[in-house]
Design a protein around this motif. Structure first.
Motif, PDB file in Angstrom:
ATOM      1  N   LEU A   1    -122.234 -42.810-159.875  1.00 17.42           N
ATOM      2  CA  LEU A   1    -121.729 -43.321-158.429  1.00 17.42           C
ATOM      3  C   LEU A   1    -120.481 -42.360-158.469  1.00 17.42           C
ATOM      4  O   LEU A   1    -119.605 -42.484-159.226  1.00 17.42           O
ATOM      5  N   ARG A   2    -120.125 -41.675-157.308  1.00 21.07           N
ATOM      6  CA  ARG A   2    -118.983 -40.790-157.034  1.00 21.07           C
ATOM      7  C   ARG A   2    -118.575 -41.396-155.743  1.00 21.07           C
ATOM      8  O   ARG A   2    -119.450 -40.761-154.649  1.00 21.07           O
TER       9      ARG A   2
ATOM     10  N   VAL B   1    -124.645 -42.533-154.937  1.00 21.29           N
ATOM     11  CA  VAL B   1    -125.331 -42.423-155.865  1.00 21.29           C
ATOM     12  C   VAL B   1    -125.492 -40.832-156.081  1.00 21.29           C
ATOM     13  O   VAL B   1    -125.919 -40.287-154.978  1.00 21.29           O
ATOM     14  N   ILE B   2    -125.228 -40.055-157.130  1.00 21.98           N
ATOM     15  CA  ILE B   2    -125.487 -38.647-157.246  1.00 21.98           C
ATOM     16  C   ILE B   2    -126.446 -38.204-158.253  1.00 21.98           C
ATOM     17  O   ILE B   2    -126.746 -37.182-158.651  1.00 21.98           O
ATOM     18  N   PHE B   3    -126.513 -39.243-159.211  1.00 16.46           N
ATOM     19  CA  PHE B   3    -127.587 -39.164-160.354  1.00 16.46           C
ATOM     20  C   PHE B   3    -128.135 -40.618-161.069  1.00 16.46           C
ATOM     21  O   PHE B   3    -127.642 -41.603-160.753  1.00 16.46           O
ATOM     22  N   GLU B   4    -129.460 -40.415-161.145  1.00 18.58           N
ATOM     23  CA  GLU B   4    -130.276 -41.626-161.703  1.00 18.58           C
ATOM     24  C   GLU B   4    -130.929 -41.211-162.844  1.00 18.58           C
ATOM     25  O   GLU B   4    -131.793 -40.185-162.835  1.00 18.58           O
TER      26      GLU B   4
ATOM     27  N   GLN C   1    -117.299 -36.731-163.847  1.00 14.45           N
ATOM     28  CA  GLN C   1    -115.766 -36.632-163.702  1.00 14.45           C
ATOM     29  C   GLN C   1    -115.038 -37.693-163.994  1.00 14.45           C
ATOM     30  O   GLN C   1    -115.634 -38.829-163.406  1.00 14.45           O
ATOM     31  N   PRO C   2    -114.043 -37.917-164.219  1.00 14.41           N
ATOM     32  CA  PRO C   2    -112.996 -38.951-164.101  1.00 14.41           C
ATOM     33  C   PRO C   2    -113.038 -39.722-162.726  1.00 14.41           C
ATOM     34  O   PRO C   2    -112.780 -38.859-161.711  1.00 14.41           O
ATOM     35  N   GLY C   3    -113.151 -40.843-163.009  1.00  8.34           N
ATOM     36  CA  GLY C   3    -113.167 -41.784-161.470  1.00  8.34           C
ATOM     37  C   GLY C   3    -114.368 -42.129-161.124  1.00  8.34           C
ATOM     38  O   GLY C   3    -114.413 -43.023-160.185  1.00  8.34           O
ATOM     39  N   ASP C   4    -115.508 -41.532-161.707  1.00 10.50           N
ATOM     40  CA  ASP C   4    -116.824 -41.600-161.482  1.00 10.50           C
ATOM     41  C   ASP C   4    -117.066 -43.234-161.942  1.00 10.50           C
ATOM     42  O   ASP C   4    -116.379 -43.871-162.656  1.00 10.50           O
ATOM     43  N   GLN C   5    -118.080 -43.894-161.475  1.00 11.55           N
ATOM     44  CA  GLN C   5    -118.636 -44.989-161.936  1.00 11.55           C
ATOM     45  C   GLN C   5    -120.088 -45.054-162.533  1.00 11.55           C
ATOM     46  O   GLN C   5    -120.967 -44.246-162.025  1.00 11.55           O
TER      47      GLN C   5
END
Length: 836
Positions: free
Chosen positions: A778-779, A783-786, A819-823
């Motif tokens: 998650l960004r 949701v950007i990738f699964e 990237q930093p900050g993503d979950q």
């Protein structure tokens, strides 16, 4: 007098200028500008137009008067928490009286319009007759021309034949003359030659000898001429003029034929009747979604659609002339008053059978399984006030067809509503059946001795369905009854008999009987048994009875108490023995004089039913796709055996309605009677579950069931069978998959590795992260990738699980844009059992 403009006139009248201009235009006064002056004649014309439009004549008198009346009453309704509240009911009535002169004017206007229409029709008819006369004259002239041409050709043919005959006569005359001259010449030559002397041996000198030394026999000239062959007659050739042009001409317009279609027909025969190739018919059927061959049997409805699609006119044929002839029962005699047939309907457990038990002084409800009625019961009750035939119908939702049959044969419907329960779903359905049958409804409010009884609520609920009591100004009779104390039962019987007198129920009581099959069953020792309600005529022992696809001679008849009957009159139910098999509930029963005709009609109906059933099993394209997907849809096969035909029908319909998109309930067969060995074999072959409703298996079938391990269920209450099948279907449904989030990690830093790619240094902030579970990246909460985890490490060690508050390194499979900050969200899929 000063001129008044339209604007000034509008201010005086007190109406808007635009509305006044519109009214002037409607009156035929063309004024577009409000500043134009209006004359007195125009004002009078406007006033006359407004009077006519408002229903007044030229004299200003109104043409109609409307009176309004309003009455207010109060009713009490039960509210929340048992509190009663008062509701005001306002009834408004409106009556309009029309002036007779206006009616006469309208009548005269209507009469003039009708006369004009009739005159127009006469003109059209006269023009049509003139056209037909001209056509007739043209046709007559053409026929006269054809006759003249035929006469000329006949005369020419006769002249040619006469000329040929004359030529033949001349030729024959010339041949005869030439023959006569030849004969005369021969005679003269013989007379001129002298005869020689006789030779030795007695032969003449002029005798000729043959090759073998025998003398030739001489014959006289007159005799030799008779043996001479006549020359063959030659007939002169007759010139016959034949036109070289053929008689067939290609039609210039498409031929529209009227195609007769029986109840079943093959594709090839249908194509032959339309004078087209069978491939054309097959092509049309494929375009319609039906796959068929040239020898495929299709039903009448499908054939009619195909014929209509190809531009022809279908003509539906009926092959039941013998059936109609047999079914036409003629009862000659005087009509006599007959007892009323009363059907008791209502919701389940509202006290229908208990009320009938009190009237009959019996205890039928105590003997019913589960305390609910599951058959149609027919009873003839002799009360102090007269004879009444009662039909007790089931109230359960599965017995819709039984309630419909009971309402169709009834003269009066008694709607039973419990005072403590009110209007329920089957109550509404019973009202709809009664209205469809167009029979009067008498409302019996039961259980009035209970403390929860609320009569006003019952009246209010029924009024929503247009069942209004006489106390409220309606037409329906409401009677309060109690099956325990007997309160109101006499009033209910009086109401039924009064309604019957109003209907003037009569029927012919002599002659062949006709009626209706209420129920049928297969009893041990008796065979097929049918409950028949006689509607006309008289049913006697020994009569030939035809019911649907079955027939037989009446061997015995019994009433509802088991007493033997010799004859049964109108509006009387009876149990009839002697039929060939159990008929379907709802079939028409009729007495026929000839057993041979009854057998022919029964066999014809059986064959027609079989042919139509096979014809309707034509393979559809949709069915083909559905069969291809049968691997995805599960099927539960069920074999139903019941004690009576109506229960088998109700149970079959109820189980079929349980089908879903994933699981289909298929009733492979249903029948009446005990479970036999052949039933077990059929169930084993089709992998079906046997449901026995109020029946049991015999010894051989029970032994086979034990050896094969077949699943057999016995029931005596219908909703228990429905609930068990519903539970079985629920077990066959695919479980529902739900996603449950188990952990969340925040990316603090990203490390690049030549071997592993991007490694996210994370802190687990909630739950836990497990190696084999799927994840989402998650960004900004999007949701950007699964995907899945490729690696999960704590320090340099591979671990299977990392819990909240712990740092770890996560490698996402096939994704390097962390990237930093993503979950990173970790979740698992949980399967949950589904229910219907």
């Amino acid at each position: 007098m000063a001129e008044v403009t339209v604007r000034q006139f509008a201010e005086v009248v007190g109406t808007p200028v635009e509305r006044l201009l519109t009214q002037l235009a409607d009156a035929g006064i063309e004024i577009a500008d409000p500043d134009i002056a209006i004359s007195d004649d125009q004002k009078l014309q406007l006033l006359t137009h407004l009077r006519h439009s408002h229903g007044e004549g030229a004299t200003g008198e109104p043409r109609k008067i409307t009176l309004k009346r309003r009455t207010v009453s109060e009713i009490k309704l039960s509210g929340m928490q048992g509190r009663a509240k008062t509701v005001s009911v306002e009834v408004r009535k409106k009556r309009t009286y029309v002036k007779r002169s206006a009616v006469l004017e309208e009548e005269a206007k209507r009469r003039s319009e009708e006369e004009a229409a009739q005159q127009a029709q006469l003109e059209l008819k006269r023009a049509e007759e003139e056209r037909l006369s001209a056509t007739r004259l043209q046709k007559q002239a053409a026929e006269e021309e054809d006759n003249r041409r035929k006469q000329e050709e006949e005369a020419r043919r006769r002249q040619e034949e006469d000329a040929t005959a004359r030529a033949d006569a001349e030729r024959r005359r010339a041949e005869a003359e030439a023959r006569r001259q030849t004969e005369e010449e021969d005679r003269r030559m013989r007379a001129a030659v002298p005869r020689s002397k006789a030779q030795p041996g007695g032969a003449a000198a002029d005798d000729k000898h043959t090759k073998y030394g025998r003398a030739e026999l001489h014959v006289g000239q007159e005799l030799s001429n008779k043996r001479r062959k006549r020359p063959a007659k030659t007939r002169s050739a007759v010139n016959v003029q034949v036109e070289s042009k053929h008689g067939f001409e290609k039609p210039v317009a498409p031929q529209i034929r009227e195609v007769p279609i029986p109840e079943t027909i093959t594709v090839g025969e249908l194509a032959q009747r339309m004078a087209v190739k069978a491939t054309e018919v097959i092509k049309i059927m494929m375009n319609m979604g039906a796959m068929a061959t040239i020898n495929q049997v299709i039903d009448q409805e499908t054939a009619a659609i195909v014929v209509d699609e190809m531009g022809h006119k279908p003509k539906l044929l009926k092959e039941n002339d013998l059936e109609e002839q047999v079914m036409q029962v003629v009862n000659e005699g005087d009509e006599v008053t007959r007892p009323p047939v009363v059907t008791i309907v209502g919701h389940v457990d509202h006290g229908k059978t208990s009320l009938l038990d009190y009237i009959r002084s019996t205890r039928v409800a105590a003997r019913e399984a589960g305390g609910i009625t599951q058959h149609i019961g027919a009873y003839r009750v002799e009360t102090k006030k007269g004879v009444i035939t009662f039909l007790d119908t089931p109230g359960h939702a599965a017995f819709t067809a039984m309630r419909a049959r009971g309402a169709n044969v009834a003269d009066i419907v008694v709607l039973v509503v419990a005072a403590d329960d009110g209007v329920m779903p089957q109550t509404i359905e019973a009202i709809q059946h009664a209205r469809a049958a167009e029979v009067p409804i008498v409302v019996a409010i039961t259980k009035i001795d209970k403390q929860e009884a609320d009569l006003e609520r019952v009246r209010s609920d029924l009024s929503k369905h247009e069942i209004i009591s006489e106390e409220w100004g309606g037409e329906n009779i409401f009677v309060k009854v109690s099956s325990k104390t007997g309160e109101g039962v006499d009033a209910l019987l009086d109401s039924i008999l009064v309604q019957a007198e109003v209907l003037e129920l009569k029927a012919v009581a002599v002659g062949p009987a006709s009626g209706f099959v209420l129920e049928s069953s297969l009893e041990k020792g008796r065979g097929p048994v049918a409950t028949v309600l006689v509607q006309r005529g008289q049913l006697k022992l020994g009569d030939i009875l035809l019911t649907g696809q079955e027939f037989g001679r009446v061997r015995a008849m019994f009433d509802e108490d088991g007493k033997s009957l010799q004859e049964v009159g109108p509006a009387t139910p009876a149990l009839v023995l002697g039929l060939s098999s159990t008929p379907n509930a709802g079939d028409e029963a009729v007495v026929v004089p000839d057993e041979r005709k009854a057998r022919e009609v029964a066999l014809y109906r059986q064959g027609k039913y079989r042919d139509v059933k096979l014809a309707r099993q034509t393979t559809k394209l949709d069915d083909a796709f559905q069969q291809m997907q049968e691997g995805e849809q599960k099927t539960l096969n069920v074999f139903i055996k019941s004690d009576v035909q109506g229960s088998a029908e109700a149970l079959s319909n109820a189980l079929i309605n349980l089908s879903t998109d994933e699981v289909k309930v298929r009733v492979i067969a249903s029948g009446v009677g005990g479970i036999t060995e052949s039933d077990v074999n059929l169930a084993l072959a089709s992998k079906a579950v046997i449901i026995g409703f109020n029946v049991r298996a015999d010894n051989s079938a029970r032994r086979m069931i034990g050896e094969s391990g077949l699943d057999v269920r016995y029931y005596s209450i219908i909703y228990e069978a429905i609930d068990d099948v519903k539970q079985a279907i629920s077990g066959m449904l695919k479980p529902e998959q739900r996603e449950q989030i188990v952990g969340l990690a925040e990316v603090r830093e990203v490390f690049r590795s030549s071997k592993l790619g991007a490694i996210a240094g994370c802190l687990v902030v909630d739950g836990y992260v497990k190696r084999n579970l799927p994840i989402r990246v998650l960004r900004s909460n999007v949701v950007i990738f699964e995907g899945a985890l490729e690696s999960l490490r704590r320090f340099k060690d591979d671990v299977n699980e990392v819990r909240a508050g712990t740092e770890c390194g996560i490698g996402v499979k096939d994704y390097n844009d962390v990237q930093p900050g993503d979950q990173i969200e970790c979740f698992e899929r949980v399967e949950i059992a589904r229910t219907l």
